[in-house]
Design a protein around this motif. Structure first.
Motif, PDB file in Angstrom:
ATOM      1  N   PRO A 115       0.831  -1.213   0.000  1.00  6.39           N
ATOM      2  CA  PRO A 115       0.000   0.000   0.000  1.00  6.39           C
ATOM      3  C   PRO A 115       0.862   1.257   0.000  1.00  6.39           C
ATOM      4  CG  PRO A 115       0.065  -0.961   2.188  1.00  6.39           C
ATOM      5  CD  PRO A 115       0.748  -1.948   1.278  1.00  6.39           C
ATOM      6  N   ALA A 116       0.326   2.310  -0.602  1.00  6.41           N
ATOM      7  CA  ALA A 116       1.065   3.569  -0.728  1.00  6.41           C
ATOM      8  C   ALA A 116       0.261   4.710  -0.121  1.00  6.41           C
ATOM      9  CB  ALA A 116       1.355   3.868  -2.201  1.00  6.41           C
ATOM     10  N   VAL A 117       0.949   5.715   0.381  1.00  5.42           N
ATOM     11  CA  VAL A 117       0.313   6.940   0.858  1.00  5.42           C
ATOM     12  C   VAL A 117      -0.147   7.739  -0.363  1.00  5.42           C
ATOM     13  CG1 VAL A 117       0.718   9.143   2.007  1.00  5.42           C
ATOM     14  CG2 VAL A 117       1.594   7.024   3.018  1.00  5.42           C
ATOM     15  N   ASN A 118      -1.454   7.874  -0.515  1.00  7.12           N
ATOM     16  CA  ASN A 118      -2.024   8.530  -1.697  1.00  7.12           C
ATOM     17  C   ASN A 118      -2.750   9.828  -1.377  1.00  7.12           C
ATOM     18  OD1 ASN A 118      -1.214   6.554  -3.634  1.00  7.12           O
ATOM     19  ND2 ASN A 118      -2.843   5.206  -2.872  1.00  7.12           N
ATOM     20  N   ALA A 119      -2.715  10.244  -0.116  1.00  9.12           N
ATOM     21  CA  ALA A 119      -3.379  11.482   0.284  1.00  9.12           C
ATOM     22  C   ALA A 119      -2.520  12.170   1.339  1.00  9.12           C
ATOM     23  CB  ALA A 119      -4.766  11.193   0.838  1.00  9.12           C
ATOM     24  N   PRO A 120      -2.572  13.472   1.420  1.00 13.13           N
ATOM     25  CA  PRO A 120      -1.724  14.193   2.375  1.00 13.13           C
ATOM     26  C   PRO A 120      -2.066  13.915   3.836  1.00 13.13           C
ATOM     27  CG  PRO A 120      -3.264  15.690   1.301  1.00 13.13           C
ATOM     28  CD  PRO A 120      -3.355  14.393   0.568  1.00 13.13           C
ATOM     29  N   THR A 121      -3.251  13.336   4.090  1.00 16.05           N
ATOM     30  CA  THR A 121      -3.678  13.067   5.464  1.00 16.05           C
ATOM     31  C   THR A 121      -3.418  11.628   5.893  1.00 16.05           C
ATOM     32  OG1 THR A 121      -5.890  12.649   4.561  1.00 16.05           O
ATOM     33  CG2 THR A 121      -5.456  14.849   5.455  1.00 16.05           C
ATOM     34  N   GLN A 122      -2.724  10.861   5.060  1.00 20.12           N
ATOM     35  CA  GLN A 122      -2.506   9.446   5.348  1.00 20.12           C
ATOM     36  C   GLN A 122      -1.115   9.189   5.939  1.00 20.12           C
ATOM     37  OE1 GLN A 122      -3.242   7.434   1.615  1.00 20.12           O
ATOM     38  NE2 GLN A 122      -5.450   7.321   1.989  1.00 20.12           N
ATOM     39  N   VAL A 123      -1.022   8.059   6.647  1.00 17.83           N
ATOM     40  CA  VAL A 123       0.262   7.581   7.149  1.00 17.83           C
ATOM     41  C   VAL A 123       0.425   6.113   6.773  1.00 17.83           C
ATOM     42  CG1 VAL A 123       0.381   9.179   9.097  1.00 17.83           C
ATOM     43  CG2 VAL A 123      -0.723   6.958   9.395  1.00 17.83           C
ATOM     44  N   LYS A 124       1.679   5.705   6.631  1.00 14.87           N
ATOM     45  CA  LYS A 124       1.995   4.315   6.351  1.00 14.87           C
ATOM     46  C   LYS A 124       2.642   3.705   7.592  1.00 14.87           C
ATOM     47  CE  LYS A 124       4.395   1.403   2.926  1.00 14.87           C
ATOM     48  NZ  LYS A 124       5.129   1.436   1.633  1.00 14.87           N
ATOM     49  N   VAL A 125       2.137   2.537   7.990  1.00 14.52           N
ATOM     50  CA  VAL A 125       2.578   1.889   9.217  1.00 14.52           C
ATOM     51  C   VAL A 125       3.228   0.555   8.886  1.00 14.52           C
ATOM     52  CG1 VAL A 125       1.854   0.993  11.460  1.00 14.52           C
ATOM     53  CG2 VAL A 125       0.673   2.969  10.478  1.00 14.52           C
ATOM     54  N   ARG A 126       4.411   0.325   9.440  1.00 15.22           N
ATOM     55  CA  ARG A 126       5.016  -1.006   9.396  1.00 15.22           C
ATOM     56  C   ARG A 126       4.439  -1.792  10.571  1.00 15.22           C
ATOM     57  NH1 ARG A 126      10.749  -0.344  10.401  1.00 15.22           N
ATOM     58  NH2 ARG A 126      10.256  -0.648  12.602  1.00 15.22           N
ATOM     59  N   ILE A 127       3.727  -2.864  10.269  1.00 16.13           N
ATOM     60  CA  ILE A 127       3.044  -3.627  11.312  1.00 16.13           C
ATOM     61  C   ILE A 127       4.055  -4.441  12.113  1.00 16.13           C
ATOM     62  CG2 ILE A 127       1.321  -5.395  11.805  1.00 16.13           C
ATOM     63  CD1 ILE A 127       0.157  -2.765  10.792  1.00 16.13           C
ATOM     64  N   GLU A 128       4.054  -4.222  13.428  1.00 19.23           N
ATOM     65  CA  GLU A 128       4.944  -4.977  14.313  1.00 19.23           C
ATOM     66  C   GLU A 128       4.245  -6.210  14.873  1.00 19.23           C
ATOM     67  OE1 GLU A 128       7.961  -4.109  14.342  1.00 19.23           O
ATOM     68  OE2 GLU A 128       7.952  -2.006  13.732  1.00 19.23           O
ATOM     69  N   LEU A 129       3.021  -6.029  15.375  1.00 17.96           N
ATOM     70  CA  LEU A 129       2.200  -7.146  15.846  1.00 17.96           C
ATOM     71  C   LEU A 129       0.763  -6.904  15.415  1.00 17.96           C
ATOM     72  CD1 LEU A 129       3.302  -7.802  19.568  1.00 17.96           C
ATOM     73  CD2 LEU A 129       4.103  -8.971  17.502  1.00 17.96           C
ATOM     74  N   THR A 130       0.071  -7.982  15.075  1.00 14.70           N
ATOM     75  CA  THR A 130      -1.355  -7.882  14.736  1.00 14.70           C
ATOM     76  C   THR A 130      -2.069  -9.109  15.267  1.00 14.70           C
ATOM     77  OG1 THR A 130      -2.966  -7.706  12.922  1.00 14.70           O
ATOM     78  CG2 THR A 130      -0.871  -8.781  12.412  1.00 14.70           C
ATOM     79  N   GLY A 131      -3.112  -8.887  16.052  1.00 11.11           N
ATOM     80  CA  GLY A 131      -3.774  -9.970  16.757  1.00 11.11           C
ATOM     81  C   GLY A 131      -4.798 -10.713  15.919  1.00 11.11           C
ATOM     82  N   ILE A 132      -4.917 -12.001  16.188  1.00 10.19           N
ATOM     83  CA  ILE A 132      -5.982 -12.809  15.589  1.00 10.19           C
ATOM     84  C   ILE A 132      -7.211 -12.661  16.483  1.00 10.19           C
ATOM     85  CG2 ILE A 132      -6.685 -15.094  14.815  1.00 10.19           C
ATOM     86  CD1 ILE A 132      -3.722 -15.850  14.668  1.00 10.19           C
ATOM     87  N   CYS A 133      -8.272 -12.124  15.917  1.00 11.30           N
ATOM     88  CA  CYS A 133      -9.482 -11.803  16.674  1.00 11.30           C
ATOM     89  C   CYS A 133     -10.494 -12.950  16.591  1.00 11.30           C
ATOM     90  CB  CYS A 133     -10.088 -10.520  16.117  1.00 11.30           C
ATOM     91  SG  CYS A 133     -11.651 -10.034  16.865  1.00 11.30           S
ATOM     92  N   GLY A 134     -11.438 -12.944  17.533  1.00  8.53           N
ATOM     93  CA  GLY A 134     -12.518 -13.918  17.483  1.00  8.53           C
ATOM     94  C   GLY A 134     -13.351 -13.797  16.225  1.00  8.53           C
ATOM     95  N   THR A 135     -13.424 -12.584  15.666  1.00 12.26           N
ATOM     96  CA  THR A 135     -14.138 -12.405  14.402  1.00 12.26           C
ATOM     97  C   THR A 135     -13.430 -13.147  13.275  1.00 12.26           C
ATOM     98  OG1 THR A 135     -14.852 -10.220  15.148  1.00 12.26           O
ATOM     99  CG2 THR A 135     -15.098 -10.708  12.807  1.00 12.26           C
ATOM    100  N   ASP A 136     -12.100 -13.078  13.236  1.00 15.15           N
ATOM    101  CA  ASP A 136     -11.343 -13.828  12.232  1.00 15.15           C
ATOM    102  C   ASP A 136     -11.580 -15.328  12.377  1.00 15.15           C
ATOM    103  OD1 ASP A 136      -9.978 -11.488  11.178  1.00 15.15           O
ATOM    104  OD2 ASP A 136      -8.770 -11.510  12.998  1.00 15.15           O
ATOM    105  N   LEU A 137     -11.563 -15.806  13.623  1.00  8.95           N
ATOM    106  CA  LEU A 137     -11.780 -17.232  13.862  1.00  8.95           C
ATOM    107  C   LEU A 137     -13.198 -17.648  13.494  1.00  8.95           C
ATOM    108  CD1 LEU A 137      -9.942 -17.620  17.293  1.00  8.95           C
ATOM    109  CD2 LEU A 137      -9.104 -18.281  15.030  1.00  8.95           C
ATOM    110  N   ALA A 138     -14.178 -16.775  13.731  1.00  9.61           N
ATOM    111  CA  ALA A 138     -15.565 -17.092  13.377  1.00  9.61           C
ATOM    112  C   ALA A 138     -15.713 -17.266  11.874  1.00  9.61           C
ATOM    113  CB  ALA A 138     -16.504 -15.998  13.887  1.00  9.61           C
ATOM    114  N   VAL A 139     -15.019 -16.438  11.089  1.00  8.85           N
ATOM    115  CA  VAL A 139     -15.062 -16.580   9.631  1.00  8.85           C
ATOM    116  C   VAL A 139     -14.431 -17.903   9.208  1.00  8.85           C
ATOM    117  CG1 VAL A 139     -14.169 -15.631   7.467  1.00  8.85           C
ATOM    118  CG2 VAL A 139     -15.142 -14.103   9.188  1.00  8.85           C
ATOM    119  N   ILE A 140     -13.258 -18.204   9.764  1.00  4.58           N
ATOM    120  CA  ILE A 140     -12.554 -19.436   9.407  1.00  4.58           C
ATOM    121  C   ILE A 140     -13.380 -20.666   9.782  1.00  4.58           C
ATOM    122  CG2 ILE A 140     -10.501 -20.830   9.912  1.00  4.58           C
ATOM    123  CD1 ILE A 140      -9.032 -18.111  10.348  1.00  4.58           C
ATOM    124  N   ALA A 141     -14.077 -20.595  10.913  1.00  2.00           N
ATOM    125  CA  ALA A 141     -14.863 -21.737  11.394  1.00  2.00           C
ATOM    126  C   ALA A 141     -16.246 -21.809  10.767  1.00  2.00           C
ATOM    127  CB  ALA A 141     -14.986 -21.667  12.913  1.00  2.00           C
TER     128      ALA A 141
END
Length: 354
Positions: free
Chosen positions: A20-46
């Motif tokens: 993904p690229a910063v395409n607007a002056p109000t945007q920021v780009k984040v390098r993801i360090e940690l991202t959690g697996i949520c119950g919503t993600d598990l509900a979709v998988i299940a």
């Protein structure tokens, strides 16, 4: 770059996507360090919730600002941040009434990273600055990744009007259930929890006033409350409203909180009316993200909930451990996992957090 997407074939898969690229002056780009697996993600998988195909999943995340648009003023490159994934529009009727959790400005609903908009199961993520918040310098990544789910919990407890003299029952001690117990302990007179998984039950015993297996609940309630029912019952599993109704007292509030779109529950309106029982549907968190960030700074116990860290390519193993079974075969999997996170910049080796 690689990202974990819910595919049109109905499974989570590692997919090559454009960075993904910063395409607007109000945007920021984040390098993801940690991202959690949520119950919503598990509900979709299940199969308990429908997933939008070809969308990068993930909505609980912390990371580092690596690029900023020209109009970004609050954040700087190098800042450690936590992401608010709920992109409320700010201009629909609900946003104008200070109910951004009910935003309908994105085709009749709200754009949410990882659900119907690009998410955080990837190395990089781009957002409007207003949905990114600086982390306190001393806060661990592990604690920061729990700010978003804590915001959900705080909103649900607020809507349930949990008070100092209330007795609260939390059904289920997964990550959201444990967060409910932490928040309830800080507010209510008594917090009781149930759980089947031994590791999660052990965690609940360190948090709640009392925690037990579901089949032990009657004896526990008799011992610590003289058999008195609860003022608030939170179903953190998503399919336990029969149990909630059994244990709710007169004038009580039942909170459906877990995710299971396949679950159906029949109510008796007369019983609800005659006993003054409310069923509280809170929806997405309502303006509680800043409060969650503030409270997380004072809650070092949050760190203990993150029990595993994996690279994105190890998603199948991570999911098996969280579900307690293999979704492809149905085979049971023994696991002590509570909260698992992906570290997209890791070398891929599984790590036990803590």
């Amino acid at each position: 770059m690689n990202a974990l997407q819910w595919t049109s074939a109905g499974k989570l898969a590692l997919t090559a996507v454009a960075e993904p690229a910063v395409n607007a002056p109000t945007q920021v780009k984040v390098r993801i360090e940690l991202t959690g697996i949520c119950g919503t993600d598990l509900a979709v998988i299940a199969g308990r919730e429908e997933g939008v195909p070809n969308v990068t999943r993930g909505h609980e995340a912390v990371g580092t600002i690596v690029e900023a648009g020209g109009s970004v003023s609050r954040l700087r490159i190098g800042d450690r941040v936590v992401i608010d994934p709920n992109w409320s529009c700010g201009s629909c009727e609900y946003c104008k009434r200070e109910m951004p959790h009910l935003c309908v400005g994105h085709g009749g609903g709200m754009a949410i990273a990882g659900l119907n908009a690009p998410g955080t199961f990837a190395r990089y993520y781009v957002s409007e600055e207003r949905f990114v918040h600086r982390l306190p310098q001393a806060m661990s990544w592990e604690r920061g990744v729990l700010v978003e789910p804590l915001a959900c919990v705080l909103h649900n407890l607020q809507e349930a009007q949990v008070k100092r003299d209330d007795a609260v029952l939390v059904i289920g001690s997964g990550p959201m259930g444990l967060l409910c117990q932490m928040a309830s302990r800080a507010t209510a007179r008594l917090t009781v929890a149930t759980e089947l998984n031994p590791a999660r039950l052990q965690a609940a015993r360190r948090i709640a006033d009392a925690a037990c297996r579901p089949d032990e609940l009657e004896a526990v309630v008799e011992r610590i409350a003289g058999g008195r029912r609860f003022d608030v019952v939170i179903d953190a599993v998503g399919n336990q409203l029969e149990t909630a109704e059994r244990w709710i007292g007169r004038g009580g509030r039942i909170v459906p909180f877990g995710i299971d779109a396949t679950y159906r529950y029949s109510i008796s309106p007369v019983r609800l009316v005659q006993n003054g029982i409310s069923i509280v549907g809170a929806g997405e968190y309502r303006c509680t993200f800043p409060l969650a960030l503030q409270l997380a700074e004072t809650m070092p116990e949050l760190d203990m909930l993150v029990t595993g860290r994996y690279g994105l390519e190890q998603h199948e193993q991570a999911v098996r451990e969280l579900l307690g079974y293999d979704p492809a075969t149905g085979e049971r999997v023994a696991s002590d996992a509570i909260k698992t996170v992906f570290a997209p910049w890791s070398g891929g080796a599984a790590e036990e957090a803590g």
